[in-house]
Enzyme design. Structure first.
Site, PDB file in Angstrom:
ATOM      1  CD  GLU A 124      -2.822   1.325   0.205  1.00 12.71           C
ATOM      2  OE1 GLU A 124      -2.687   2.268  -0.601  1.00 12.71           O
ATOM      3  OE2 GLU A 124      -3.710   0.475   0.109  1.00 12.71           O
ATOM      4  N   GLY A 182      14.426  19.386   3.094  1.00 10.64           N
ATOM      5  CA  GLY A 182      14.354  17.934   3.222  1.00 10.64           C
ATOM      6  C   GLY A 182      13.336  17.274   2.322  1.00 10.64           C
ATOM      7  CE  LYS A 200       5.852   7.582  -5.365  1.00 13.39           C
ATOM      8  NZ  LYS A 200       5.825   8.937  -4.775  1.00 13.39           N
ATOM      9  N   GLY A 298       7.011  10.950   3.903  1.00 14.87           N
ATOM     10  CA  GLY A 298       7.138  11.317   5.308  1.00 14.87           C
ATOM     11  C   GLY A 298       7.157  10.087   6.185  1.00 14.87           C
TER      12      GLY A 298
END
Length: 409
Positions: A124, A182, A200, A298
């Site tokens: 996922e 970042g 993706k 993240g």
């Protein structure tokens, strides 16, 4: 108690370990058993970790431990991740991964092994980070025939383009800011050249249309050639520029798949997805357009998606979830030269000459255009024909500065 192992203790891996240890009661309530982190594989030392006694540098400690039922792969890359995942599946362990490169390169093979061994291979977090997308397509939208998937699949490039659009920053300055904050790696090639988005959309296309789409089958362009001038012309045309991964089902059963910058109309649901956020639109024949939105990367957003797959595996230890696609050889993919699109073109030439070469075109008016420079949008044509017309225009003395697809999204 269900024992799991985590391979990799970087940003995502440490996030997975954190959630599994701090959300024990929540997870227990979901499956009725405790999830116990038994091993963490990493070559580095983590003496200050509350799980310091679980670390190992030997993959065989995981492979040969019969109590470990679920393995999390968050190492990234293909080597040694591919070999380790393959061995885990063949030994009867379910595997969860966030590794988009692995799934895009070897998804069909690993899904087949999982099927043969009656275990699960779930991923996922490989596409949208914390945005649910694999499960919704494979379960919630299963009654739909998917006609199209299009999205902003890379937060780094979306951040850069947003700074160019909203703050008038040049590409290089926006990239440096993304690195400083970042959002971009020191070597940003995978992001800005489109490879991350390509992996993706390959995963999504494979899932939606049932045959593996390898990245080398997909025409991929990045954003390195986008200039502030192009951004301003897009604004004059009531559009914004976004890096889009897109796949469409054609009437003959083939798919049209591409990763490229596109003019996205301001009215599109994807136009207002800014900064490091991702947005994925799935167009089904029953539901119409469904859009998934959120942070595509993240530590904790991605780790939460990984842990959701771990929970799913724990609930299905004795059964395999039906998540599968066959291998592919590219025969179901439309050659990119045949893909039909309208194109924005900026050139040093005259409108009359451009019209003579391209036929019906739509001129973009911008007040501060340099003398001798024009911008226009072509009619919808096969991409190969557009390239031929550009060559014909240049053979007559024009200089084409940039070209960007128009996305009818």
């Amino acid at each position: 108690m269900i024992s799991v192992a985590i391979m990799g203790h970087g940003v995502v891996g440490s996030g997975v370990a954190e959630i599994l240890t701090t959300h024990k009661q929540k997870l227990f309530a979901s499956i009725g058993e405790e999830i116990y982190v038994k091993h963490i594989l990493d070559l580095r030392e983590f003496p200050d970790s509350p799980l310091a006694d679980r670390f190992t540098k030997d993959f065989n400690d995981i492979l040969n431990d019969r109590e470990v039922r679920v393995v999390v792969e968050v190492m990234g890359g293909l080597n040694p991740a591919y070999d380790f995942v393959k061995k885990c599946l063949k030994s009867g362990k379910s595997v969860v991964t966030s590794n988009k490169e692995l799934v895009a390169a070897h998804g069909a093979e690993l899904l087949q092994i999982a099927k043969d061994e009656n275990v699960n291979f779930l991923f996922e977090a490989s596409v949208g980070g914390g945005i649910p997308i694999i499960r919704p397509i494979s379960q919630c939208l299963v009654a739909n025939i998917v006609d199209e998937i299009a999205g902003i699949l890379n937060g780094t490039t979306n951040f850069i383009l947003t700074k160019m659009i909203e703050d008038g920053m040049q590409f290089d300055a926006a990239l440096k800011l993304a690195q400083d904050l970042g959002f971009a790696e020191r070597n940003p090639a995978a992001d800005i050249e489109g490879h991350d988005a390509c992996r993706k959309i390959c995963i999504l296309a494979s899932l939606a249309f049932g045959k593996h789409v390898y990245p080398n089958f997909v025409h991929t362009e990045g954003i390195t050639e986008i200039t502030l001038e192009d951004v301003k012309y897009a604004e004059a045309y009531n559009c914004v520029i976004k890096l889009i991964g897109r796949v469409k089902r054609l009437d003959d059963g083939k798919i049209d798949i591409i990763v490229a910058p596109m003019f996205v109309p301001n009215k599109s649901q994807l136009a207002n997805i800014d900064y490091e956020f991702n947005g994925i639109m799935v167009r089904g024949d029953c539901t119409g357009d469904v859009v998934f939105y959120g942070k595509g990367a993240g530590k904790l957003p991605t780790a939460s998606a990984v842990v959701a797959d771990v929970v799913d595996c724990c609930k299905h230890l004795k059964t395999r979830k039906f998540l599968f696609w066959a291998d592919g050889n590219g025969d179901n993919i439309l050659p990119y030269e045949e893909s039909v699109t309208a194109m924005y073109i900026r050139a040093n030439t005259t409108f009359e000459l451009a019209q003579e070469v391209f036929g019906c075109i739509d001129k973009i008016e911008k007040a501060d255009s340099p003398e001798g420079e024009i911008a226009f949008v072509t009619a919808q044509l096969p991409y190969g024909e557009i390239i031929e017309k550009i060559a014909a225009l240049e053979s007559r003395g024009a200089k084409v500065i940039s070209k960007i697809r128009i996305g009818d999204l």
